[in-house]
Design an enzyme around this catalytic site. Structure first.
Site, PDB file in Angstrom:
ATOM      1  N   ASP A 189     -95.456 -70.393   5.073  1.00  0.00           N
ATOM      2  CA  ASP A 189     -94.985 -69.605   3.936  1.00  0.00           C
ATOM      3  C   ASP A 189     -96.181 -68.925   3.249  1.00  0.00           C
ATOM      4  O   ASP A 189     -97.337 -69.229   3.541  1.00  0.00           O
ATOM      5  CB  ASP A 189     -94.280 -70.580   2.978  1.00  0.00           C
ATOM      6  CG  ASP A 189     -93.499 -69.888   1.888  1.00  0.00           C
ATOM      7  OD1 ASP A 189     -93.292 -68.672   1.974  1.00  0.00           O
ATOM      8  OD2 ASP A 189     -93.095 -70.583   0.931  1.00  0.00           O
ATOM      9  N   GLU A 210     -98.647 -63.709   2.864  1.00  0.00           N
ATOM     10  CA  GLU A 210     -98.833 -62.249   2.665  1.00  0.00           C
ATOM     11  C   GLU A 210    -100.294 -61.884   2.433  1.00  0.00           C
ATOM     12  O   GLU A 210    -100.673 -60.775   2.836  1.00  0.00           O
ATOM     13  CB  GLU A 210     -97.963 -61.763   1.501  1.00  0.00           C
ATOM     14  CG  GLU A 210     -96.473 -61.861   1.760  1.00  0.00           C
ATOM     15  CD  GLU A 210     -95.941 -63.288   1.649  1.00  0.00           C
ATOM     16  OE1 GLU A 210     -96.612 -64.108   0.992  1.00  0.00           O
ATOM     17  OE2 GLU A 210     -94.885 -63.566   2.220  1.00  0.00           O
ATOM     18  N   ASP A 257     -87.291 -64.474  -0.670  1.00  0.00           N
ATOM     19  CA  ASP A 257     -86.538 -65.055  -1.789  1.00  0.00           C
ATOM     20  C   ASP A 257     -85.420 -64.136  -2.266  1.00  0.00           C
ATOM     21  O   ASP A 257     -85.536 -63.455  -3.290  1.00  0.00           O
ATOM     22  CB  ASP A 257     -87.493 -65.371  -2.938  1.00  0.00           C
ATOM     23  CG  ASP A 257     -88.522 -66.410  -2.537  1.00  0.00           C
ATOM     24  OD1 ASP A 257     -88.328 -67.053  -1.483  1.00  0.00           O
ATOM     25  OD2 ASP A 257     -89.515 -66.571  -3.249  1.00  0.00           O
TER      26      ASP A 257
HETATM   27  C1  NOJ Z   1     -91.647 -69.361  -1.503  1.00  0.00           C
HETATM   28  C2  NOJ Z   1     -90.664 -69.280  -0.382  1.00  0.00           C
HETATM   29  O1  NOJ Z   1     -90.193 -67.974  -0.251  1.00  0.00           O
HETATM   30  C3  NOJ Z   1     -89.539 -70.250  -0.615  1.00  0.00           C
HETATM   31  O2  NOJ Z   1     -88.645 -70.178   0.463  1.00  0.00           O
HETATM   32  C4  NOJ Z   1     -90.094 -71.645  -0.771  1.00  0.00           C
HETATM   33  O3  NOJ Z   1     -89.044 -72.531  -1.053  1.00  0.00           O
HETATM   34  C5  NOJ Z   1     -91.110 -71.678  -1.896  1.00  0.00           C
HETATM   35  N1  NOJ Z   1     -92.143 -70.719  -1.617  1.00  0.00           N
HETATM   36  C6  NOJ Z   1     -91.744 -73.053  -2.064  1.00  0.00           C
HETATM   37  O4  NOJ Z   1     -92.458 -73.389  -0.934  1.00  0.00           O
END
Ligand code: NOJ
Length: 999
Positions: free
Chosen positions: A558, A561, A634
């Protein structure tokens, strides 16, 4: 210290905001730049506005003044380019021509260096998978005079390249017709390296008014001397008057020091006679790219932006950048197509508009501008979009075959809180008879958010948990972000420090420090050559560094970016440094790939023989698909986000990223039961099928729904599992042809312009299955667009719908339970496994059912066909030829009026697996998988739309039983329910070649 203490203090506020989400609110616009907030975007966009204002009087200051040279051996054309704006600064243009009809255009400043800096020219290292073969010299022809150079290339020399010298303009033609024009509007510009003005001008004071500066006057004079009309000279000289932003820039209180000064590049690229352009993922916006100059209703007012960012609560209809970036556009008009790849890893903006073009068609015009690097682009000149897509994929790399389990259902939330929690969820899925393959652990599994370190209070015996999952054929995914907490007690941080593999501060002396989930952190530098070996040691099963690492554990990458809470636009400052003396500015979008690539390779190498790894990243760029899956970040639990997921996935697919999906249910918010069911209805048709939810949301595992919705979702997930052979086959095809797994209307029916705007439905690979999820509240039906003159069969009801070559909309039921809008195209054969087990791999020896949907008539004796691909789903034995790839055909002799027909099963001819060339029949003894399923049966064959029942059906073993349900014929004009013929046990094996005769 780069991290200001103020920012550190603000962090909890950010987190608070992140958790207390008001779904009615939109993205926080002040976090992210609009074009007007970015100095280079302002400069370059202003240029195009000047050009518009001055119309034909505006001309490019760039020209070629000496005859280009041709290198027969490459073959390529090289030319010295100069700009009337800057006498004395030269650029080198190179155009290379390739055997497959593609060409590459590169331009760099001669001399290239500015102190220690040079323009970034290594994007190809990450973005290009296979350099195309250079065009065979004997077919290469060119001529050149003082005004233009002309080159013929491509298969049978049907492509032509015309380079006009003064002003410079390049046109690519196919069979004499222009397809792609570069610099037709004169927006080519490459800001050359220059010394920083000394003294540095202070910000313009009010009293300066609009008085033209000396620089302006001089520049205008030199442009006029170079033959530019007065107004064009004004435009260019005025454009150059941009601000101090060339040398320093501040956004939202964060400063970019810009030690290299201005370095932007700009080029207009247009597609004569092609109004439709697709691509430029990732944006939450329609698939057919909107115009961005705000001239018409529905246009965007901002250019599309490509700059990987962690966009909190993103808008569901916007050109603003998201987590991934692929600078490719595919232009299409019936009978014609062309594509362009802009090979840049730095922040890029793209304006789109349309003007009247040849033959009454509009011309789509694009204007690309990037912040830094060399100008480097590829053109693709095939006449159909699928062929350009295939060439693009060959160049940048195709989607590999994933591990089979990865196509199953993934259950995630932030967070499952303990070993017990995980095992309870696992048990509930089994008890409730809901198949599931993977449970995910978000950041709370890790002590202090130190990735790789288990919180031993909540996860005391992780190996037992993994064993528990393994007993049901299930997997665990854990998260490992690229930021490591700066704490000497954290083993990974300490090791990385010793290896010296962190991103550096602008002075290159100390490690960059920012804020993320782990608090104060440093970021792994994926460009560092020493990173890989060390990272391999983390993933290695033998090293035991990841206590409890096991074959059924996989990885979530994760925030790559990278996301940095106190960084500008929630990412890394542009002036931090990467290995190789590159500024982050140069490689921002590429960074995401480097971490994905390093982690996937480490996971692959963790044991021998290698198993197929599964990794999911959020940030992505060109070629990320070679390493694993991505998701759309998200999203919100809203109907808008449910709907926009579809065009987003389609754009990702035609951008190369087939293995993608959206958080089912929406990451933020608590979807109503109705919305959640609709989300599952859509989710089962996403290549990557994962439910996920924010830490503050209510639990919403499917077994928590009340009846009848619980059963509805169970059935949906089961349908996904039944269809796994189809998904796997679609991935196999994507990995060999380069066409995407999800195929939008324009790609499948490029003859039908009416369907080009359709982006809410899609085909699954070549299977013939067409789906359109219902994404509106209270929906009871959906309209499906059918762009082909054939029958389409409702998968559930067997209702026949008829399409038309110029498109027709048909209404298909979309109830909450029992069926979803899925049609099977007449002429296709789909293979399904009707039995469903707890997890995907457990069904590996289960029998198959063939669904044959007949076309109205036979084409070349074939009235339906389809394929099935199988292998062990785990290892790389497929690369040695150990796989089963069958082709099924319904053959009939159209002259025979007796209704006789034959179903034929045979190996796909000349089939080759990725990277090898092993035909199905010459695989020697590498046959372990094939042998292991020799007795797996075809247990049923279902034929839809047959005119009349056969007198008998026979296989090699003799007659077989069948049932017949009267109904409409595929060849009839009327709709109604199709006739259904079912052979209950055709007594044939899936691996064998066989025939079934109908008489
Ligand atoms: C951002 C991610 O997009 C999300 O899916 C994740 O739950 C959170 N980070 C925490 O790791």
């Amino acid at each position: 210290m780069r991290v200001s203490s103020v920012a550190a203090l603000l962090l909890p506020v950010w987190l608070l905001l992140a958790t207390a989400v008001d779904l009615a609110s939109a993205v926080r616009p002040n976090d992210f730049k609009k074009c007007g907030d970015s100095s280079f975007c302002r400069r370059i966009r202003r240029l195009s506005t000047y050009a518009e204002m001055h119309g034909p009087k505006f001309s490019s200051p760039y020209s070629i003044n000496a005859l280009p040279s041709f290198d027969q051996s490459k073959p390529s054309l090289k030319a010295q380019v100069s700009s009337a704006l800057y006498p004395g600064v030269d650029f080198e243009l190179e155009v290379r021509f390739h055997n497959d009809g593609t060409a590459r255009v590169r331009m760099d400043q001669v001399g290239k260096r500015h102190g220690d800096w040079k323009r970034y020219d290594e994007a190809e290292k990450w973005g290009i998978d296979k350099q195309p073969e250079l065009f065979k010299q004997e077919h290469f022809s060119y001529k050149s005079d003082t005004s233009r150079s002309t080159v013929n290339f491509g298969p049978e020399g049907i492509n032509t390249f015309i380079l006009e010298h003064n002003p410079i303009k390049a046109t690519f033609l196919r069979e004499g017709l222009p397809q792609i024009v570069l610099n037709g509007r004169g927006l080519l510009h490459m800001e050359h390296f220059r010394p920083k003005p000394d003294p540095f001008p202070s910000p313009k004071s009010e009293s300066d008014g609009d008085a033209p500066s000396l620089v302006f006057q001089n520049k205008k004079r030199s442009l006029q001397e170079a033959g530019h009309a007065a107004s064009a000279a004004d435009a260019w000289a005025g454009f150059e008057e941009e601000d101090r932003g060339e040398w320093e820039e501040t956004f939202a209180g964060r400063q970019d020091s810009k030690p290299k000064g201005p370095e932007a590049l700009s080029l207009d690229i247009e597609f004569p006679g092609k109004a439709n352009i697709f691509g430029l993922p990732e944006h939450a916006s329609p698939l057919n790219l909107r115009s961005t100059r705000g001239q018409k209703d529905g246009d965007f007012h901002e250019p599309y932006r490509l700059m990987n960012t962690d966009v909190f609560e993103y808008d569901a209809d916007s050109p603003m950048s998201l987590y991934g970036s692929v600078p490719v556009v595919h232009a299409v008009q019936p009978g014609s197509a062309a594509s362009v790849l802009w090979l840049s890893g730095s922040e890029t903006w793209i304006d789109v508009d349309r003007v009247p073009g040849p033959s009454g068609n509009e011309t789509a015009r694009t204007h690309f501008f990037s912040e830094s690097g060399i100008l480097d682009l590829f053109v693709f000149l095939e006449p159909t979009p699928d062929k350009n897509m295939a060439l693009f994929s060959t160049l940048v790399g195709k989607t590999p075959l994933p591990a089979y389990f990865a196509l199953g259902y993934h259950q995630c939330r932030w967070n499952y809180l303990s070993t017990d929690d995980v095992l309870t969820v696992n048990g509930r899925f089994s008890d409730e008879d809901i198949p599931m393959d993977v449970i995910w652990l978000d950041i709370e599994y890790a002590k202090n958010h130190w990735y790789g370190v288990w919180n031993d209070e909540t996860f005391p015996k992780p190996e037992r948990m993994l064993e528990g999952l393994d007993a049901e054929g299930r997997k665990l995914v854990i998260i490992i972000d690229p930021h490591l907490a700066r704490n000497d007690d954290y083993f990974l941080y300490k090791e990385a420090r010793t290896k010296d593999v962190f991103v550096k501060m602008p002075d290159d002396k100390s490690d960059y420090e920012g804020w993320c989930w782990s608090g104060s952190a440093s970021w792994l530098d994926g460009f560092h050559p020493d990173l890989q070996n060390w990272w391999n040691s983390l993933y290695s099963l033998a090293s035991k560094k990841l206590k409890a690492n096991a074959r059924n554990m996989h990885f979530w990458l994760d925030m790559n970016e990278p996301a940095i809470f106190n960084g500008p636009e929630i990412t890394a400052p542009k002036d931090v440094k990467h290995h190789g003396n590159w500024e982050h500015r140069d490689i921002h979008n590429i960074y995401s790939v480097t971490y994905h690539a390093a982690s996937t390779l480490a996971a692959k190498l963790r044991e021998s023989p290698n198993q197929r790894p599964f990794t999911l990243a959020r940030g992505w760029w060109l070629g990320s698909w070679k390493h694993g899956a991505i998701w759309t970040g998200d999203n919100l639990g809203t109907w808008e986000h449910l709907a926009v997921c579809i065009p987003m996935m389609l754009a990702n697919n035609i951008g190369g990223m087939s293995f993608c999906g959206c958080d089912v249910g929406g990451f933020f918010g608590n979807p109503s039961p109705e919305m959640l069911v609709r989300w599952y209805q859509a989710g089962i048709f996403e290549p990557f099928f994962r439910a996920h939810a924010h830490i503050d949301t209510k639990r919403r595992e499917p077994y928590l729904l009340d009846e009848p919705l619980r059963s509805a979702v169970r059935d949906l997930i089961k349908l996904r599992y039944k269809m796994l052979p189809t998904w796997y086959t679609a991935f196999k095809e994507a990995s060999s042809t380069g066409l995407p797994v999800l195929r939008p209307q324009y790609l499948v029916n490029p003859h039908d312009a009416n369907g080009f705007a359709v982006d809410d439905q899609y085909y699954i690979g070549d299977s013939g299955l067409l789906v359109k999820p219902a994404v509106q509240k209270d929906a009871t039906k959906v309209d499906i667009y059918l762009g082909e003159d054939r029958p389409f069969f409702n998968y559930f009801t067997h209702e026949i719908y008829r399409g038309s070559a110029s498109g027709k909309r048909v209404s298909v039921p979309a109830p909450m339970t029992s069926q979803v809008p899925m049609l099977q195209r007449g002429g296709s054969i789909v293979t399904i496994r009707e039995r469903v087990r707890r997890s995907a791999e457990l069904g590996w020896r289960d029998p198959f059912t063939l669904y044959i949907a007949l076309d109205s008539q036979a084409h070349g004796g074939v009235r339906a066909k389809g394929r099935l691909y199988l292998d062990d789903g785990q290892t790389y034995a497929d690369e040695e030829g150990d796989y089963v790839w069958k082709e099924f055909e319904w053959r009939e002799d159209s002259s025979a009026s007796d209704g006789s027909a034959t179903i034929v099963s045979k190996d796909v001819e000349g089939s080759s697996s990725a990277g090898t060339n092993v035909s199905a029949s010459s695989r020697g003894n590498k046959d372990a998988f094939r042998k292991s399923i020799t007795d797996v049966r075809v247990e049923r064959v279902v034929v839809l739309g047959l005119d009349k029942p056969p007198r008998s059906i026979k296989t090699r073993e003799g007659p077989v039983d069948f049932t017949w349900k009267k109904g409409s014929s595929a060849s009839g004009k009327a709709g109604g329910k199709a006739s259904v013929l079912v052979i209950k046990d055709p007594k044939v094996k899936i691996v064998e070649d066989w025939t079934i005769h109908f008489e």
